[in-house]
Design an enzyme around this catalytic site. Structure first.
Site, PDB file in Angstrom:
ATOM      1  N   ALA A  10       0.867  -1.178   0.000  1.00  0.00           N
ATOM      2  CA  ALA A  10       0.000   0.000   0.000  1.00  0.00           C
ATOM      3  C   ALA A  10       0.898   1.220   0.000  1.00  0.00           C
ATOM      4  CB  ALA A  10      -0.927   0.011   1.206  1.00  0.00           C
ATOM      5  N   SER A  11       0.369   2.319  -0.521  1.00  0.00           N
ATOM      6  CA  SER A  11       1.220   3.491  -0.755  1.00  0.00           C
ATOM      7  C   SER A  11       1.561   4.268   0.510  1.00  0.00           C
ATOM      8  CB  SER A  11       0.547   4.435  -1.762  1.00  0.00           C
ATOM      9  OG  SER A  11       0.382   3.790  -3.002  1.00  0.00           O
ATOM     10  N   THR A  12       0.619   4.362   1.441  1.00  0.00           N
ATOM     11  CA  THR A  12       0.837   5.213   2.611  1.00  0.00           C
ATOM     12  C   THR A  12       0.617   4.447   3.897  1.00  0.00           C
ATOM     13  OG1 THR A  12      -1.457   5.963   2.866  1.00  0.00           O
ATOM     14  CG2 THR A  12      -0.091   7.136   1.264  1.00  0.00           C
TER      15      THR A  12
END
Length: 210
Positions: A10-12
């Site tokens: 996941a990006s964040t």
């Protein structure tokens, strides 16, 4: 026997990288396989150096399968960085299977006798489509970054830009669970967030920003 190694990203820190775990488990089971190792991290797909992805490459053996939910979970890399990663996986004898790329699913059927020519043709088609999806993923990343920068600049000019604000209600529930003695991992599981989000809530609280 090839091993199935699942990569989740996941990006964040506020996103749950393990969200797709059950879907990948079901997918592997439907193909008569079982995931032997999980590699989960919160990092941008545009970042070439990722700790868990590198750990996967270090752990993997020739013939193993790298299983992902979507190609963009593996890469939003620039063309040069994607070529480098793809080359490293090929040198290691790894095959990528993505749930959103049906041509890659044949790699899950290890042990089946197959026509060598047909297998090579499928690999060639799969490589081409993987490159196309990697390019689309990067373009989507670049477009979102551009729109975000344009929105921020517009908001600044209008005096409305305040930066990203924390989810105060989520952070309140995190702090309450931590006060009850729950571990960081247990709190993250109960809230449905990443451990990094729990740590961020505690850091902001300590800094008096809650």
């Amino acid at each position: 026997m090839a091993s199935i190694r699942a990569y989740l990203r996941a990006s964040t820190a506020d996103q749950d990288a393990s969200r797709a775990r059950s879907a990948l488990e079901s997918f592997a089971s439907e193909h008569g396989q079982q995931v032997v190792s999980w590699y989960t991290e919160n990092e941008s797909g545009a970042k070439a150096s990722r700790t868990e992805l590198q750990r996967l490459l270090d752990d993997a053996n020739h013939g193993d399968v790298v299983l992902v939910e979507q190609v963009d979970r593996l890469t939003r890399l620039s063309r040069a960085d994607w070529d480098s990663l793809k080359g490293a996986m090929k040198d290691a004898g790894l095959r990528v299977v993505s749930m959103d790329l049906p041509t890659s699913h044949a790699a899950m059927r290890t042990g089946e006798a197959g026509d060598g020519f047909t297998e090579r043709m499928l690999d060639a088609v799969n490589d081409m489509l993987m490159d196309m999806l990697a390019a689309v993923s990067r373009k989507d990343y670049d477009d979102r970054r551009r729109r975000q920068a344009e929105g921020i600049e517009s908001a600044k000019q209008q005096g409305r830009f305040k930066g990203r604000q924390p989810d105060k209600e989520k952070h309140r529930r995190i702090l309450e669970l931590r006060r009850q003695g729950n571990s960081i991992r247990k709190t993250a599981d109960l809230i449905g967030c990443s451990p990094a989000t729990v740590q961020r809530a505690e850091r902001l609280a300590a800094e008096g920003q809650q």
